[in-house]
Design a protein around this motif. Structure first.
Motif, PDB file in Angstrom:
ATOM      1  N   PHE A  61       0.836  -1.200   0.000  1.00 10.60           N
ATOM      2  CA  PHE A  61       0.000   0.000   0.000  1.00 10.60           C
ATOM      3  C   PHE A  61       0.874   1.255   0.000  1.00 10.60           C
ATOM      4  O   PHE A  61       0.629   2.186  -0.772  1.00 10.60           O
ATOM      5  CB  PHE A  61      -0.933   0.002   1.207  1.00 10.60           C
ATOM      6  CG  PHE A  61      -1.747   1.263   1.340  1.00 10.60           C
ATOM      7  CD1 PHE A  61      -2.856   1.458   0.538  1.00 10.60           C
ATOM      8  CD2 PHE A  61      -1.401   2.238   2.254  1.00 10.60           C
ATOM      9  CE1 PHE A  61      -3.608   2.629   0.645  1.00 10.60           C
ATOM     10  CE2 PHE A  61      -2.138   3.398   2.370  1.00 10.60           C
ATOM     11  CZ  PHE A  61      -3.253   3.597   1.558  1.00 10.60           C
ATOM     12  N   CYS A  62       1.880   1.286   0.851  1.00  9.55           N
ATOM     13  CA  CYS A  62       2.740   2.467   0.937  1.00  9.55           C
ATOM     14  C   CYS A  62       3.540   2.682  -0.345  1.00  9.55           C
ATOM     15  O   CYS A  62       3.853   3.819  -0.686  1.00  9.55           O
ATOM     16  CB  CYS A  62       3.677   2.350   2.130  1.00  9.55           C
ATOM     17  SG  CYS A  62       2.831   2.607   3.710  1.00  9.55           S
ATOM     18  N   SER A 117       0.416   3.739  -3.127  1.00 12.46           N
ATOM     19  CA  SER A 117      -0.707   4.621  -2.794  1.00 12.46           C
ATOM     20  C   SER A 117      -0.539   6.007  -3.402  1.00 12.46           C
ATOM     21  O   SER A 117       0.574   6.487  -3.600  1.00 12.46           O
ATOM     22  CB  SER A 117      -0.876   4.731  -1.279  1.00 12.46           C
ATOM     23  OG  SER A 117       0.273   5.292  -0.707  1.00 12.46           O
ATOM     24  N   THR A 118      -1.669   6.612  -3.701  1.00  7.96           N
ATOM     25  CA  THR A 118      -1.704   7.967  -4.229  1.00  7.96           C
ATOM     26  C   THR A 118      -2.182   8.899  -3.120  1.00  7.96           C
ATOM     27  O   THR A 118      -2.571   8.450  -2.040  1.00  7.96           O
ATOM     28  CB  THR A 118      -2.665   8.064  -5.413  1.00  7.96           C
ATOM     29  OG1 THR A 118      -3.993   7.792  -4.940  1.00  7.96           O
ATOM     30  CG2 THR A 118      -2.292   7.088  -6.521  1.00  7.96           C
ATOM     31  N   HIS A 119      -2.194  10.187  -3.404  1.00  8.02           N
ATOM     32  CA  HIS A 119      -2.702  11.144  -2.427  1.00  8.02           C
ATOM     33  C   HIS A 119      -4.163  10.852  -2.100  1.00  8.02           C
ATOM     34  O   HIS A 119      -4.590  10.965  -0.955  1.00  8.02           O
ATOM     35  CB  HIS A 119      -2.554  12.573  -2.936  1.00  8.02           C
ATOM     36  CG  HIS A 119      -1.127  13.020  -3.013  1.00  8.02           C
ATOM     37  ND1 HIS A 119      -0.385  13.314  -1.897  1.00  8.02           N
ATOM     38  CD2 HIS A 119      -0.306  13.190  -4.066  1.00  8.02           C
ATOM     39  CE1 HIS A 119       0.820  13.661  -2.261  1.00  8.02           C
ATOM     40  NE2 HIS A 119       0.908  13.590  -3.567  1.00  8.02           N
ATOM     41  N   ALA A 120      -4.927  10.465  -3.112  1.00  7.05           N
ATOM     42  CA  ALA A 120      -6.338  10.145  -2.891  1.00  7.05           C
ATOM     43  C   ALA A 120      -6.492   8.939  -1.975  1.00  7.05           C
ATOM     44  O   ALA A 120      -7.385   8.902  -1.123  1.00  7.05           O
ATOM     45  CB  ALA A 120      -7.030   9.887  -4.227  1.00  7.05           C
ATOM     46  N   ASP A 121      -5.628   7.952  -2.138  1.00  9.39           N
ATOM     47  CA  ASP A 121      -5.666   6.774  -1.269  1.00  9.39           C
ATOM     48  C   ASP A 121      -5.410   7.155   0.180  1.00  9.39           C
ATOM     49  O   ASP A 121      -6.046   6.641   1.093  1.00  9.39           O
ATOM     50  CB  ASP A 121      -4.627   5.738  -1.693  1.00  9.39           C
ATOM     51  CG  ASP A 121      -4.921   5.131  -3.046  1.00  9.39           C
ATOM     52  OD1 ASP A 121      -6.113   4.992  -3.389  1.00  9.39           O
ATOM     53  OD2 ASP A 121      -3.961   4.809  -3.761  1.00  9.39           O
ATOM     54  N   LEU A 122      -4.473   8.053   0.394  1.00  7.18           N
ATOM     55  CA  LEU A 122      -4.131   8.463   1.753  1.00  7.18           C
ATOM     56  C   LEU A 122      -5.207   9.343   2.378  1.00  7.18           C
ATOM     57  O   LEU A 122      -5.401   9.339   3.588  1.00  7.18           O
ATOM     58  CB  LEU A 122      -2.788   9.184   1.772  1.00  7.18           C
ATOM     59  CG  LEU A 122      -1.592   8.304   1.419  1.00  7.18           C
ATOM     60  CD1 LEU A 122      -0.358   9.153   1.240  1.00  7.18           C
ATOM     61  CD2 LEU A 122      -1.382   7.223   2.448  1.00  7.18           C
ATOM     62  N   ARG A 123      -5.924  10.107   1.546  1.00  7.57           N
ATOM     63  CA  ARG A 123      -7.001  10.952   2.067  1.00  7.57           C
ATOM     64  C   ARG A 123      -8.230  10.138   2.459  1.00  7.57           C
ATOM     65  O   ARG A 123      -9.021  10.558   3.290  1.00  7.57           O
ATOM     66  CB  ARG A 123      -7.395  12.000   1.031  1.00  7.57           C
ATOM     67  CG  ARG A 123      -6.456  13.183   0.994  1.00  7.57           C
ATOM     68  CD  ARG A 123      -7.048  14.321   0.203  1.00  7.57           C
ATOM     69  NE  ARG A 123      -7.235  13.990  -1.195  1.00  7.57           N
ATOM     70  CZ  ARG A 123      -6.356  14.220  -2.153  1.00  7.57           C
ATOM     71  NH1 ARG A 123      -5.211  14.773  -1.862  1.00  7.57           N
ATOM     72  NH2 ARG A 123      -6.615  13.884  -3.394  1.00  7.57           N
ATOM     73  N   ASP A 124      -8.395   8.967   1.869  1.00  9.55           N
ATOM     74  CA  ASP A 124      -9.549   8.117   2.167  1.00  9.55           C
ATOM     75  C   ASP A 124      -9.284   7.349   3.467  1.00  9.55           C
ATOM     76  O   ASP A 124      -8.512   6.402   3.498  1.00  9.55           O
ATOM     77  CB  ASP A 124      -9.792   7.149   1.013  1.00  9.55           C
ATOM     78  CG  ASP A 124     -11.047   6.326   1.189  1.00  9.55           C
ATOM     79  OD1 ASP A 124     -11.661   6.364   2.288  1.00  9.55           O
ATOM     80  OD2 ASP A 124     -11.430   5.642   0.235  1.00  9.55           O
ATOM     81  N   HIS A 139      -9.102   3.464   4.069  1.00 11.53           N
ATOM     82  CA  HIS A 139      -7.914   2.674   3.736  1.00 11.53           C
ATOM     83  C   HIS A 139      -6.989   2.507   4.933  1.00 11.53           C
ATOM     84  O   HIS A 139      -6.059   1.700   4.880  1.00 11.53           O
ATOM     85  CB  HIS A 139      -7.137   3.325   2.597  1.00 11.53           C
ATOM     86  CG  HIS A 139      -7.862   3.315   1.297  1.00 11.53           C
ATOM     87  ND1 HIS A 139      -7.686   4.269   0.348  1.00 11.53           N
ATOM     88  CD2 HIS A 139      -8.788   2.460   0.791  1.00 11.53           C
ATOM     89  CE1 HIS A 139      -8.449   4.016  -0.683  1.00 11.53           C
ATOM     90  NE2 HIS A 139      -9.135   2.922  -0.442  1.00 11.53           N
ATOM     91  N   THR A 155       6.393   7.001   1.628  1.00 11.55           N
ATOM     92  CA  THR A 155       5.075   7.288   1.061  1.00 11.55           C
ATOM     93  C   THR A 155       4.726   8.756   1.167  1.00 11.55           C
ATOM     94  O   THR A 155       4.204   9.343   0.238  1.00 11.55           O
ATOM     95  CB  THR A 155       3.984   6.481   1.812  1.00 11.55           C
ATOM     96  OG1 THR A 155       4.314   5.117   1.757  1.00 11.55           O
ATOM     97  CG2 THR A 155       2.628   6.698   1.206  1.00 11.55           C
TER      98      THR A 155
END
Length: 63
Positions: free
Chosen positions: A17-18, A21-28, A31, A53
Motif C-alpha cells: 500500500f505504501c 498509494s496515491t494522495h487520494a488513497d491516503l485521504r480516504d 484505507h 510514502t
C-alpha cells in the motif's frame, strides 16, 4: 488489509500500500482502518514505510 488477523500478511499489505498509494488513497480514511485496531506492530510498520510514502519525490537535474 483492514480485515486480516494475520500479522505477516498485514505487514506485507502495508508495504505494498505504501509503495503504490496515491494522495487520494491516503485521504480516504477507510484505507487506514487498520491503524485504529491497536496493533502496535502494524502501526510501527506503517510509520516506517510512511517515510517514503509521505515524502515528496525529488528528481535530480543539472543546471
Amino acid at each position: 488489509m483492514n480485515y486480516t488477523n494475520d500479522e505477516a500478511l498485514l505487514n506485507l499489505c502495508i508495504r505494498v500500500f505504501c509503495s503504490i498509494s496515491t494522495h487520494a488513497d491516503l485521504r480516504d480514511s477507510t484505507h487506514l482502518l487498520f491503524l485504529g485496531e491497536g496493533n502496535k506492530a502494524a502501526v510501527d510498520n506503517f510509520a516506517c514505510e510512511a517515510i517514503t510514502t509521505l515524502s515528496l519525490p525529488l528528481k535530480s537535474f543539472h543546471i
